[in-house]
Design a protein around this motif. Structure first.
Motif, short mmCIF file in Angstrom:
data_model
loop_
_atom_site.label_atom_id
_atom_site.label_comp_id
_atom_site.label_asym_id
_atom_site.label_seq_id
_atom_site.Cartn_x
_atom_site.Cartn_y
_atom_site.Cartn_z
N MET A 63 -43.03 48.75 15.49
CA MET A 63 -43.83 49.95 15.77
C MET A 63 -42.93 51.16 16.01
SD MET A 63 -46.96 48.65 18.13
CE MET A 63 -48.08 47.42 17.52
N GLY A 86 -55.60 54.96 16.34
CA GLY A 86 -56.51 54.55 15.28
C GLY A 86 -56.11 53.22 14.66
N GLU A 87 -54.81 52.98 14.52
CA GLU A 87 -54.33 51.77 13.85
C GLU A 87 -54.32 50.55 14.76
OE1 GLU A 87 -53.27 51.04 10.58
OE2 GLU A 87 -54.44 52.86 10.30
N TYR A 88 -53.90 50.75 15.99
CA TYR A 88 -53.68 49.59 16.87
C TYR A 88 -54.68 49.49 18.02
CZ TYR A 88 -49.35 49.74 14.25
OH TYR A 88 -48.43 49.77 13.23
N HIS B 118 -52.73 41.53 12.03
CA HIS B 118 -53.06 42.06 13.36
C HIS B 118 -51.86 42.83 13.93
CE1 HIS B 118 -54.72 42.19 17.35
NE2 HIS B 118 -53.76 41.44 17.85
N LEU B 119 -52.08 44.06 14.38
CA LEU B 119 -51.02 44.90 14.96
C LEU B 119 -49.78 44.90 14.07
CD1 LEU B 119 -51.33 43.82 18.71
CD2 LEU B 119 -52.31 45.85 17.66
N ASP B 120 -50.00 45.18 12.82
CA ASP B 120 -48.90 45.11 11.86
C ASP B 120 -48.87 46.38 11.01
OD1 ASP B 120 -46.76 43.96 10.67
OD2 ASP B 120 -47.79 42.14 10.07
N GLN B 121 -47.73 46.60 10.37
CA GLN B 121 -47.58 47.77 9.50
C GLN B 121 -47.80 47.33 8.06
OE1 GLN B 121 -44.89 46.86 11.69
NE2 GLN B 121 -46.08 47.94 13.24
N ARG B 140 -55.63 44.79 6.68
CA ARG B 140 -55.14 45.20 8.01
C ARG B 140 -56.32 45.54 8.89
NH1 ARG B 140 -52.23 49.93 7.81
NH2 ARG B 140 -51.37 49.60 9.87
N SER B 142 -57.47 47.74 11.23
CA SER B 142 -57.26 49.05 11.86
C SER B 142 -58.05 49.16 13.16
CB SER B 142 -57.68 50.17 10.91
OG SER B 142 -56.74 50.27 9.89
N SER B 144 -57.76 47.32 15.66
CA SER B 144 -57.97 45.96 16.21
C SER B 144 -59.45 45.65 16.41
CB SER B 144 -57.22 45.80 17.54
OG SER B 144 -55.84 45.97 17.37
#
Lengths: 147, 191
Positions: A63, A86-88, B118-121, B140, B142, B144
Motif C-alpha cells: 500500500m 474508496g479502494e480499501y 482483498h485489500l490488494d493492488q 478486486r 473495491s 471491501s
C-alpha cells in the motif's frame, strides 16, 4: 602536475556518487517523505490501531508503494486518501469523515464541550449573584449606627 | 438582635423544585446519551453478520481485473466457489493451483470458481494471476464491500454457493484437497 591526482580523485568520487545505483536522489527522498506523511494519516486495514506508516505487513508495504506511485503520477494527498478510502474501505481512514452519520463522532464531543461550558457559566454566574446578595446586607448591617 | 427576618430573606421566594442549571445538565446528558446510542446502533449494525449454511449468499457485484464485471445473479444455476485471496498472502499461493485445478475440472459441470482480491493492488493482483497461470475470473473488492458482506476474517477464505444461491459451506484458511472433495458435491448442479 602536482594537483592532478587530488582533482582526479574528487572527480571520480563525484561521478561514483551520481552513478551509484543505491544512492537516493533528493527527489526520491522527498517522495518518500511525502509518502510517509500520507501513510501516517491512514490506518492498516488488517491490524487494529496500527498506522499504515508503521505497519510491517506485506499488505501495508504494498500500500505504501502504491502511495508512492500515485505521488509520482502527480496525485495529491487529498486525492490519495480519498482513493484509499474508496479502494480499501472506510477503516483505512484515521478519522471519521465530517459528513453523514459519522459526523456525530465530531459533533458529540463538540456538543458536550459547549454544554459543559454553558453549564459552568450559569453556575458561576449564580454563585457570584449569591455572594453579592450575601455581602450587601452584611455591609448594610455593619454601616448602621448602633442604637 | 432582631426577631424579624432580614430584608433579603423576606424578598426571596420558595426555592424552585428543580434548579435551572440542573435542568440544563439533565438535558445535555440526555442529548449526549441519545447521540451515543445512535452511534452505537450504527456501529453495531455495521458489524459483519455471521453467515449461516443454507441461507441465501449475499449478492455481490465484482469488477473483474481483466475487464467487465460479474454478479452472483449472473451465476444463478451454477455452483460457485468464491475465494478471497491477496497477492501478499502466502497461504493463498499454496491453494492457488488447487483452485485452478478445480476450475478446469468442473467448469463444464456447472461449477464456477471466482477469485476476489482483498485489500490488494491491481498490478500486484495481476502479477499473482500470471504467476500461477490462473484462468478463472478474478476481481478486486473495491471498498471491501464483498468482504464485509461475507464477514471474512482474513485471507484466504472460501465460500461454496449452491446453484440456488444459498450458502453450502465456508472454509477459513488455505483450502485442502479434502475440503474441495467435501464441498464440491454440495454445489454441483443437478444434471
Amino acid at each position: 602536475m602536482p594537483c592532478l591526482r587530488p582533482c582526479l580523485t574528487v572527480v571520480l568520487l563525484l561521478v561514483g556518487t551520481f552513478l551509484h545505483p543505491s544512492a537516493p536522489t533528493l527527489a526520491q527522498t522527498e517522495l518518500d517523505d511525502r509518502m510517509y506523511d500520507i501513510a501516517r494519516e491512514l490506518w492498516c486495514p488488517l491490524c487494529s490501531g496500527v498506522r499504515l506508516d508503521a505497519c510491517e505487513l506485506q499488505a501495508c508495504v504494498q500500500m505504501r508503494a502504491e502511495i508512492r506511485q500515485l505521488l509520482a503520477e502527480g496525485r495529491d494527498a487529498e486525492w490519495i486518501v480519498a482513493y484509499f478510502e474508496g479502494e480499501y474501505g472506510p477503516q483505512v481512514h484515521g478519522q471519521p469523515p465530517l459528513r453523514g452519520f459519522q459526523s456525530l463522532a465530531w459533533l458529540v464531543p463538540a456538543v458536550a464541550v459547549v454544554g459543559l461550558g454553558i453549564g459552568a457559566g450559569l453556575r458561576t454566574r449564580r454563585a457570584v449573584r449569591q455572594r453579592r446578595s450575601a455581602v450587601v446586607p452584611r455591609i448594610r448591617s455593619q454601616s448602621l449606627p448602633k442604637a | 438582635m432582631s426577631d424579624h427576618p432580614s430584608t433579603t430573606e423576606s424578598v426571596a421566594g420558595p426555592p424552585p423544585l428543580v434548579s435551572r442549571s440542573l435542568l440544563l445538565v439533565v438535558v445535555a446528558i440526555s442529548v449526549m446519551l441519545v447521540l451515543l446510542a445512535l452511534l452505537a446502533w450504527r456501529v453495531l449494525r455495521a458489524q459483519p453478520v455471521a453467515l449461516a449454511v443454507g441461507e441465501p449468499a449475499p449478492p455481490f457485484h465484482l469488477q473483474l481485473i481483466e475487464g467487465g464485471s460479474l454478479t452472483l445473479a449472473d451465476l444463478q444455476g451454477q455452483g460457485v466457489v468464491l475465494n478471497f485471496w491477496a497477492s501478499w498472502c502466502d497461504p493463498c499461493r499454496d491453494e492457488a493451483p488447487l483452485l485452478e485445478e478445480a476450475w478446469l475440472r468442473n467448469r463444464d459441470a456447472g461449477i464456477a470458481v471466482l477469485g476476489v482480491a482483498h485489500l490488494d493492488q491491481k498490478a500486484a493482483a495481476l502479477r499473482f494471476i500470471q504467476t500461477f497461470r490462473i484462468t478463472y475470473p478474478n476481481g478486486r473488492d473495491s471498498g471491501s464491500l464483498i468482504a464485509r458482506a461475507y464477514g471474512i476474517q482474513g485471507v484466504p477464505e472460501t465460500f461454496f454457493i449452491d446453484p440456488a444461491g444459498n450458502l453450502a459451506g465456508a472454509w477459513r484458511g488455505p483450502l485442502t484437497a479434502e475440503a474441495m472433495q467435501q464441498f464440491l458435491p454440495l454445489i454441483q448442479p443437478a444434471p
